[in-house]
Design an enzyme around this catalytic site. Structure first.
Site, PDB file in Angstrom:
ATOM      1  N   GLY A   1       6.489  22.665  29.813  1.00  0.00           N
ATOM      2  CA  GLY A   1       6.999  22.669  28.398  1.00  0.00           C
ATOM      3  C   GLY A   1       6.205  21.276  27.773  1.00  0.00           C
TER       4      GLY A   1
ATOM      5  N   ARG B   1       9.980  20.399  19.313  1.00  0.00           N
ATOM      6  CA  ARG B   1      10.680  20.060  18.277  1.00  0.00           C
ATOM      7  C   ARG B   1      12.357  19.743  18.449  1.00  0.00           C
ATOM      8  NH1 ARG B   1      10.216  24.551  15.478  1.00  0.00           N
ATOM      9  NH2 ARG B   1       8.625  25.593  16.841  1.00  0.00           N
TER      10      ARG B   1
ATOM     11  N   ASP C   1      10.235  26.665  29.624  1.00  0.00           N
ATOM     12  CA  ASP C   1      11.364  26.551  28.549  1.00  0.00           C
ATOM     13  C   ASP C   1      11.898  28.068  28.176  1.00  0.00           C
ATOM     14  OD1 ASP C   1       8.886  27.649  27.646  1.00  0.00           O
ATOM     15  OD2 ASP C   1       8.510  26.121  25.913  1.00  0.00           O
TER      16      ASP C   1
ATOM     17  N   GLY D   1       1.294  37.090  21.887  1.00  0.00           N
ATOM     18  CA  GLY D   1       0.286  37.979  22.451  1.00  0.00           C
ATOM     19  C   GLY D   1       0.233  39.402  22.576  1.00  0.00           C
TER      20      GLY D   1
ATOM     21  N   ASN E   1       3.066  40.300  25.433  1.00  0.00           N
ATOM     22  CA  ASN E   1       3.061  39.483  26.461  1.00  0.00           C
ATOM     23  C   ASN E   1       4.330  38.433  26.771  1.00  0.00           C
ATOM     24  OD1 ASN E   1       2.317  37.934  28.819  1.00  0.00           O
ATOM     25  ND2 ASN E   1       1.251  36.502  27.691  1.00  0.00           N
TER      26      ASN E   1
ATOM     27  N   TYR F   1      48.861  -1.301  40.422  1.00  0.00           N
ATOM     28  CA  TYR F   1      47.815  -2.210  40.056  1.00  0.00           C
ATOM     29  C   TYR F   1      48.535  -3.535  40.081  1.00  0.00           C
ATOM     30  CZ  TYR F   1      43.495  -4.197  38.283  1.00  0.00           C
ATOM     31  OH  TYR F   1      42.218  -4.794  38.215  1.00  0.00           O
TER      32      TYR F   1
ATOM     33  N   ARG G   1      68.928  -2.826  38.174  1.00  0.00           N
ATOM     34  CA  ARG G   1      68.978  -3.055  36.555  1.00  0.00           C
ATOM     35  C   ARG G   1      70.083  -3.949  36.285  1.00  0.00           C
ATOM     36  NH1 ARG G   1      70.949   3.061  35.900  1.00  0.00           N
ATOM     37  NH2 ARG G   1      73.029   2.522  35.492  1.00  0.00           N
TER      38      ARG G   1
HETATM   39  C1  UD1 Z   1       1.962  32.112  25.365  1.00  0.00           C
HETATM   40  C2  UD1 Z   1       0.948  33.596  25.643  1.00  0.00           C
HETATM   41  C3  UD1 Z   1       1.124  34.509  24.777  1.00  0.00           C
HETATM   42  C4  UD1 Z   1       2.788  34.934  25.101  1.00  0.00           C
HETATM   43  C5  UD1 Z   1       3.590  33.808  24.645  1.00  0.00           C
HETATM   44  C6  UD1 Z   1       5.119  34.466  25.112  1.00  0.00           C
HETATM   45  C7  UD1 Z   1      -0.972  32.200  26.315  1.00  0.00           C
HETATM   46  C8  UD1 Z   1      -2.392  31.683  25.793  1.00  0.00           C
HETATM   47  N1  UD1 Z   1      -0.365  32.973  25.346  1.00  0.00           N
HETATM   48  O1  UD1 Z   1       1.670  31.768  24.058  1.00  0.00           O
HETATM   49  O2  UD1 Z   1       0.443  35.419  25.147  1.00  0.00           O
HETATM   50  O3  UD1 Z   1       3.097  36.078  24.184  1.00  0.00           O
HETATM   51  O4  UD1 Z   1       3.130  32.594  25.508  1.00  0.00           O
HETATM   52  O5  UD1 Z   1       5.887  33.189  25.007  1.00  0.00           O
HETATM   53  O6  UD1 Z   1      -0.771  31.777  27.442  1.00  0.00           O
HETATM   54  N2  UD1 Z   1       2.181  24.798  28.799  1.00  0.00           N
HETATM   55  C9  UD1 Z   1       1.762  23.890  29.658  1.00  0.00           C
HETATM   56  N3  UD1 Z   1       0.611  23.002  29.227  1.00  0.00           N
HETATM   57  C10 UD1 Z   1      -0.168  23.339  28.020  1.00  0.00           C
HETATM   58  C11 UD1 Z   1       0.177  24.448  27.346  1.00  0.00           C
HETATM   59  C12 UD1 Z   1       1.128  25.159  28.000  1.00  0.00           C
HETATM   60  O7  UD1 Z   1       2.325  23.470  30.474  1.00  0.00           O
HETATM   61  O8  UD1 Z   1      -1.096  22.695  28.131  1.00  0.00           O
HETATM   62  C13 UD1 Z   1       3.304  25.558  28.967  1.00  0.00           C
HETATM   63  C14 UD1 Z   1       4.361  25.498  27.610  1.00  0.00           C
HETATM   64  O9  UD1 Z   1       5.139  24.452  28.026  1.00  0.00           O
HETATM   65  C15 UD1 Z   1       5.131  26.547  28.022  1.00  0.00           C
HETATM   66  C16 UD1 Z   1       4.098  27.525  28.452  1.00  0.00           C
HETATM   67  O10 UD1 Z   1       3.133  26.774  29.040  1.00  0.00           O
HETATM   68  O11 UD1 Z   1       6.283  26.629  29.062  1.00  0.00           O
HETATM   69  C17 UD1 Z   1       3.705  28.676  27.327  1.00  0.00           C
HETATM   70  O12 UD1 Z   1       2.955  27.824  26.422  1.00  0.00           O
HETATM   71  P1  UD1 Z   1       2.971  28.028  24.676  1.00  0.00           P
HETATM   72  O13 UD1 Z   1       2.318  27.011  24.179  1.00  0.00           O
HETATM   73  O14 UD1 Z   1       4.420  28.243  24.648  1.00  0.00           O
HETATM   74  O15 UD1 Z   1       2.294  29.347  24.767  1.00  0.00           O
HETATM   75  P2  UD1 Z   1       2.440  30.513  23.586  1.00  0.00           P
HETATM   76  O16 UD1 Z   1       1.628  29.978  22.420  1.00  0.00           O
HETATM   77  O17 UD1 Z   1       3.852  30.755  23.246  1.00  0.00           O
END
Ligand code: UD1
Ligand code: MG
Length: 448
Positions: free
Chosen positions: A4, A8, A93, A130, A163, A378, A431
Site C-alpha cells: 500500500g 488518503r 489494502d 481493469g 480484475n 498498598y 472500632r
Molecule cells: C489495480 C489493477 C486493476 C484492478 C485493481 C483492483 C494494475 C495496473 N491495475 O489497479 O486492474 O482492477 O487493482 O483493485 O495493477 N502498489 C505497490 N507499489 C506501487 C503501486 C501499487 O505496492 O508502486 C500496491 C498498492 O499499494 C496496492 C496494490 O499494489 O496494494 C494495487 O495498486 P493500486 O494502485 O491500488 O492499483 P489500482 O489502480 O487499484
C-alpha cells in the site's frame, strides 16, 4: 503482496497497519494466506514506512526502492521468489480476501495449467477498474485499465467483468514478461503482462467470484469503516452459525480471536476483544467489555468491564463491575454492583455483592463480603495480600489492612478496620465503642 502506498487516510500510522476488528489490515491478508496453505509470504513495502518492522513473524520483506506501479512492486520481490514457483499476488489494502478465495485461485491456476490466473467479478460497478477482455473462445486476452477512461473504446468500457487485483502466476514467466513491460504514465502496470504471456503461448485463466468483499480496498477512513462493518458482520454470522444468539448484532464489536460457546447470548453494546473466551450458555451484556477474559459456562456478565480476568461457571458479574487482570472468580460466585476486583481469587459460591474493592486478596469459598469492604493493599510503597478464608461473613464497611488473614468461619464487625489476623470462628471487631449522650438535643435547644 503489496503493502500500500498513496493513501488518503490522514494518519501517522501506515495504512496497512490500521486495525480492522482490532487486527492490523496486513495481518488479515497474512492470516488468510497462511490458512490457504501459503508456503512463504513476502510483503512488498516502501522503505522507511515502518511497515516492515510491524509484520507478523515469518513474513519476509521486499523493499520497493524504485519504480512506480504494481509491476514495479512485483519486481522488487524478484530475488525472493524461487525459480519454478507459483506466486499468488494479493493487495495489502484489501483485507477481506478469504482463505477460500486464495486457495480457489491457486487450485484453478493448477487445474487450468495456466501461466496466470486472475480473480474477477461482474458484481461491482466496474468504473475505474481493469476490465477483463476475453477472446472469442472465452479465454482471457488482456486487462484494460480504466482509471483514465479517455481513449478506452466504448466496447471495452461496456465490459462488466473486472480484475479484482488478486492473481496466481508461474513465477518465471511472470518475471520474464515484467522485464518487457513498458511504463504507462510513469507506472509499470502488472496487468500489462497478460498480452505478453499470451503471445508466448501461455494460458491465462480467470477465477470469477461473487464474493465482492474481497474487492473492498481501503484508501480512506470511510473505506476502513465499510471494511470493518463487513468483517464484523462476517465474524458475528460465523458465531451465530455455531449457535450463539446476538440480540442486537449491529451494536456488538468483536475481534477475530474471540471464542464463544453454544447457546451463549450476546446482548446489546458488547465489545469482545483479544483472546476472550466465553463458555456455553453464558449471557454477556448488555453493555459489557471483555478483553482477554475467560467466562465460564452459564455465567452472567452484565454492564461490566473485564480485562485478563477469569470467571467460573454460573458466576454472576455486575451490573457495574470492574474485573482487572489476575482476577479469578470461582464457580457460582457473585461480584456485584460497583465492585472492583484486581489480582484476586474469589472462591466458589462467594459473594461480593456491593460497593467493594478487592485487590491482591485470596477469598475462600462460601464467604460473604459485606457492602463497602475495602482491602487496603498498598502501603504507599508495596502491595500486600489479604487472605480471607471459607464461609467468612464480613460486616459492612470492613477495611482489611494488608497483610492480614481472616480465618475460616470468622466474622468481622461492621465498620471495622482489621489490622490484625482474625482466628477461625472469631469475631474481629475494631472500632470505637458507641456512646450515647442522653438529653443532648434538649440541651442544644436550650442554648440557642
Ligand atoms: C489495480 C489493477 C486493476 C484492478 C485493481 C483492483 C494494475 C495496473 N491495475 O489497479 O486492474 O482492477 O487493482 O483493485 O495493477 N502498489 C505497490 N507499489 C506501487 C503501486 C501499487 O505496492 O508502486 C500496491 C498498492 O499499494 C496496492 C496494490 O499494489 O496494494 C494495487 O495498486 P493500486 O494502485 O491500488 O492499483 P489500482 O489502480 O487499484
Ligand atoms: Mg486500488
Amino acid at each position: 503482496m503489496a503493502a500500500g502506498h498513496g493513501t488518503r487516510m490522514r494518519s501517522s500510522l501506515p495504512k496497512v497497519l490500521h486495525p480492522v476488528c482490532g487486527k492490523p489490515m496486513i495481518e488479515w491478508i497474512v492470516d488468510a494466506a497462511h490458512e490457504a496453505g501459503a508456503g512463504r509470504i513476502v510483503c512488498i513495502t516502501r522503505p522507511g514506512t515502518g511497515v516492515a518492522e510491524r509484520l507478523p513473524d515469518g513474513v519476509e520483506v521486499a523493499e520497493q526502492r524504485e519504480g512506480e506501479g504494481t509491476g514495479a512492486a512485483l519486481l522488487a520481490a524478484r530475488e525472493l521468489v524461487e525459480p519454478g514457483a507459483t506466486v499468488v499476488v494479493l493487495s495489502g489494502d484489501h483485507p477481506l480476501v478469504s482463505p477460500q478465495l486464495i486457495s480457489g485461485l491457486a487450485e484453478t491456476h493448477a487445474r487450468e495449467g495456466a501461466v496466470a490466473t486472475l480473480l474477477t467479478t461482474t458484481e461491482l460497478d466496474p468504473t475505474g477498474y481493469g476490465r477483463v477482455v476475453r477472446g472469442p473462445d472465452g479465454s482471457v486476452e488482456r486487462i484494460v485499465e480504466t482509471k483514465h477512461p479517455e481513449g478506452v473504446p466504448p466496447e471495452v468500457l461496456a465490459i462488466r467483468e473486472i480484475n479484482i487485483g488478486a492473481y496466481a502466476f508461474a513465477a518465471d514467466e511472470l518475471y520474464a514478461a515484467l522485464d518487457q513491460v513498458a511504463e504507462t504514465r510513469g507506472e509499470r502496470y502488472l496487468t500489462a503482462v497478460f498480452p505478453i504471456l499470451r503471445e508466448r503461448g501461455g494460458k491465462i485463466a480467470a477465477y470469477p467470484t461473487d464474493d465482492v468483499s474481497c474487492a473492498m480496498g481501503v484508501n480512506s477512513r470511510a473505506d476502513l469503516m465499510d471494511v470493518e462493518r463487513v468483517a464484523r458482520e462476517r465474524l458475528i454470522r460465523e458465531h451465530a452459525r455455531n449457535g450463539v444468539t446476538f440480540t442486537a448484532p449491529g451494536t456488538v464489536v468483536i475481534e477475530p480471536g474471540v471464542e464463544i460457546g453454544q447457546d451463549a447470548t450476546i446482548e446489546a453494546g458488547v465489545t469482545l476483544r483479544g483472546a476472550t473466551r466465553i463458555g456455553a450458555g453464558a449471557t454477556i451484556g448488555p453493555h459489557t467489555t471483555l478483553i482477554d477474559a475467560r467466562i465460564g459456562d452459564g455465567a452472567t456478565v452484565l454492564h461490566a468491564y473485564a480485562v485478563e480476568a477469569e470467571v467460573g461457571p454460573n458466576a454472576s458479574i455486575g451490573p457495574f463491575a470492574y474485573l482487572r487482570p489476575g482476577t479469578v472468580v470461582g464457580e457460582g460466585a457473585k461480584v456485584g454492583t460497583y465492585v472492583e476486583v484486581k489480582n484476586s481469587t474469589i472462591g466458589a459460591g462467594t459473594k461480593v455483592p456491593h460497593l467493594s474493592y478487592i485487590g491482591d486478596a485470596d477469598v475462600g469459598e462460601g464467604t460473604n463480603i459485606g457492602a463497602g469492604n475495602i482491602t487496603a493493599n498498598y502501603d504507599g510503597r508495596r502491595k500486600h495480600r489479604t487472605v480471607i478464608g471459607n464461609n467468612v461473613k464480613t460486616g459492612v464497611d470492613t477495611s482489611f489492612v494488608a497483610p492480614v488473614t481472616v480465618g475460616d468461619g470468622a466474622y468481622t464487625g461492621a465498620g471495622s478496620v482489621i489490622t490484625q489476623d482474625v482466628p477461625p470462628g472469631a469475631l474481629g471487631i475494631a472500632r470505637e465503642r458507641q456512646r450515647n449522650i442522653e438529653g443532648y438535643a434538649e440541651r442544644v435547644e436550650k442554648r440557642s
